[in-house]
Design an enzyme around this catalytic site. Structure first.
Site, PDB file in Angstrom:
ATOM      1  CB  CYS A 333      -6.130 -31.453 -40.556  1.00  0.00           C
ATOM      2  SG  CYS A 333      -4.285 -30.447 -40.831  1.00  0.00           S
ATOM      3  CG  HIS A 430      -5.175 -34.858 -44.137  1.00  0.00           C
ATOM      4  ND1 HIS A 430      -6.311 -34.110 -44.092  1.00  0.00           N
ATOM      5  CD2 HIS A 430      -4.384 -33.931 -43.699  1.00  0.00           C
ATOM      6  CE1 HIS A 430      -6.066 -32.887 -43.894  1.00  0.00           C
ATOM      7  NE2 HIS A 430      -4.934 -32.729 -43.466  1.00  0.00           N
TER       8      HIS A 430
END
Length: 487
Positions: A333, A430
């Protein structure tokens, strides 16, 4: 009709989240339909619900313990700190604004209607709502306009149990002192107390337990011994990283850069449990070891400022040397965004409008955009073909030549990027390491020995063990008796 009871603590990190998760599983086993609820949470460790909203990871785990789908109504107000004085405000799962602390405190009562609405929605479909407070109700200076503790208990008219942490010391003073600073109306909400994290024989504390009960006129609902399995469950607060020890495994060495605004660090929990992996979080000032197999740049709530902090500690130099030696690098991310050539923030989402130079280890560039991506994602790992169930929470879009070598394929197309050598990778996925097949294949590509770790099974078994632990040491019948019907 649903009943509700709240669990407050004498301070942060006294074990409120874990107690609620364990009680959720315990009462579920008694045949009740349970739901967790936290009026206001502050955490950069967030999870995505099925409808694309954000809640704290603790409520996600508690929903799992309750065996129900996580909902935005379980955590209607989520504050995600972006600086020392400001935070992103998530209301019923959606980003509403970013406020300085003083501005949020000035207008926080305006969020109470959303909190009460979510609470009422949960009450429609459940037998028991376990409410978790935040911080401590003893912070009397914050009582006016409070949403997280006594402010909510008073607004919803529900009882509470106070949790004290004996491991940190001073538990008698913290429990008795909490009562002392509460006004009479707030005191009436507390129906009992429990002692958490006891080491040794709980019977040795009977005099202390009785002293607290005598001074407060609250009954003791139990003394809970330290639960060793807690380390296997995802932690929400970054304070857990301060106490985390490096894995003592003799396997491949994986290092995680502990950035100031680290987010979703539970991404790494499955790696920590792998017997063939020695995982460590590096604090600023610690060099990246020359024998590290993989360096991970984790998620960040403030990518540009964390990139500046990374450079300030000299990690950019260490990373470049690690990559030149053929060492693997993975950006998750915000960490993925840092690995690129540039990060542009034309609208000033993270501060002043600017474009900054990235680490240049991936031929990609990121542009921050006001629209926030929050979604559950199914993907296929490009290198191994293994399936990945994950979630995305990010602001910004990343493009560039290295995206032609994606980390994964999704229904919406290629995802992530890999450099030409194959050693530097970035992804927005994630939770990817929670997938056993993918994790095994990824670690094998790094030279790790194969493992039979079934991560999701470990979580389920640990929640069951936690429930049994609380059944043994707490008076669950009394807790149910104290629970009050929701008006």
């Amino acid at each position: 009709m649903a009943k509700a009871i709240m669990f407050m603590g004498t301070g942060s990190d006294v074990g409120k989240s874990l107690i609620v998760a364990g009680l959720a599983r315990a009462f579920l086993k008694r045949g009740l339909k349970v739901a967790p609820f936290k009026p206001q949470n502050m955490s950069n460790n967030a999870a995505v619900t099925i409808d694309g909203g954000e809640i704290g990871r603790a409520q996600h785990l508690q929903a799992r313990a309750s065996r129900i789908a996580p909902s935005v109504h379980m955590n209607p107000i989520l504050l995600k700190p972006e600086s020392e004085t400001g935070a992103q405000v998530i209301v019923q799962g959606k980003r509403r604004t970013t406020l300085k602390a003083r501005d949020f405190f000035r207008e926080r009562q305006s969020y109470m209607p959303a909190i009460l609405e979510s609470f009422a929605i949960l009450a429609q479909d459940h037998d028991l709502i376990l409410v978790e407070g935040a911080g401590s109700p003893a912070e009397a200076n914050l009582r006016q306009g409070d949403l997280a503790n006594m402010g909510f208990a008073a607004a919803a008219d529900i009882p509470a149990v106070l949790i004290g942490d004996i491991h940190r010391g001073g538990v008698i003073a913290s429990l008795v002192g909490t009562q002392a600073v509460l006004d009479e109306a707030d005191q009436k909400h507390i129906k009992g107390f429990l002692i958490n994290k006891f080491h040794g024989d709980p019977e040795l504390f009977h005099e202390g337990r009785d002293l607290i009960a005598k001074r407060t006129d609250w009954p003791c609902l139990g003394v809970v011994p330290h639960f060793a399995g807690a380390s296997k469950l995802p932690a929400e607060d970054a304070v857990a990283l301060e106490e985390a020890a490096a894995s003592d495994s003799k396997g491949i060495k994986i290092c995680v850069l502990q950035l100031p605004r680290i987010a979703n660090f539970d991404d790494l929990d499955p790696l920590r449990l792998e017997p063939g992996v020695a995982l460590s979080f590096l604090k600023p000032g610690m060099p990246i070891p020359g024998d590290a197999t993989l360096v991970i740049l984790p998620g960040s709530k403030s990518t540009i400022s964390d990139l500046a902090a990374l450079r300030a500690t000299g990690w950019d130099i260490d990373l470049a040397a690690h990559a030149r030696r053929g060492g693997a690098v993975l950006g998750l991310c915000g960490g993925y965004q840092m690995l690129g050539k540039t990060i542009a923030d034309p609208d000033g989402i993270e501060g002043k409008p600017q474009t900054v130079e990235g680490l240049g280890l991936l031929e990609v560039a990121t542009v921050m955009t006001p629209e926030k991506t929050t979604t559950l994602t199914s993907a296929t790992h490009a290198a191994s073909g293994e399936k990945i169930s994950a979630y995305e929470i990010h602001i910004g879009a990343t493009t560039g030549p290295d995206t032609a070598r994606p980390f994964a394929q999704t229904a919406n197309g290629p995802e992530g990027a890999i450099n030409t050598s194959g050693h530097v990778m970035g992804t927005y996925l994630h939770g990817c390491f929670s997938n056993d097949g993918f994790r095994a294949a990824f670690l094998k590509s790094l030279g790790a020995t194969s493992s039979s770790l079934a991560y999701e099974q470990v979580i389920e078994e640990t929640l069951d063990a936690l429930a049994a632990h609380l059944e043994q040491h707490l008076d669950l019948d009394a807790i149910l008796e104290f629970a009050k019907p929701v008006a």
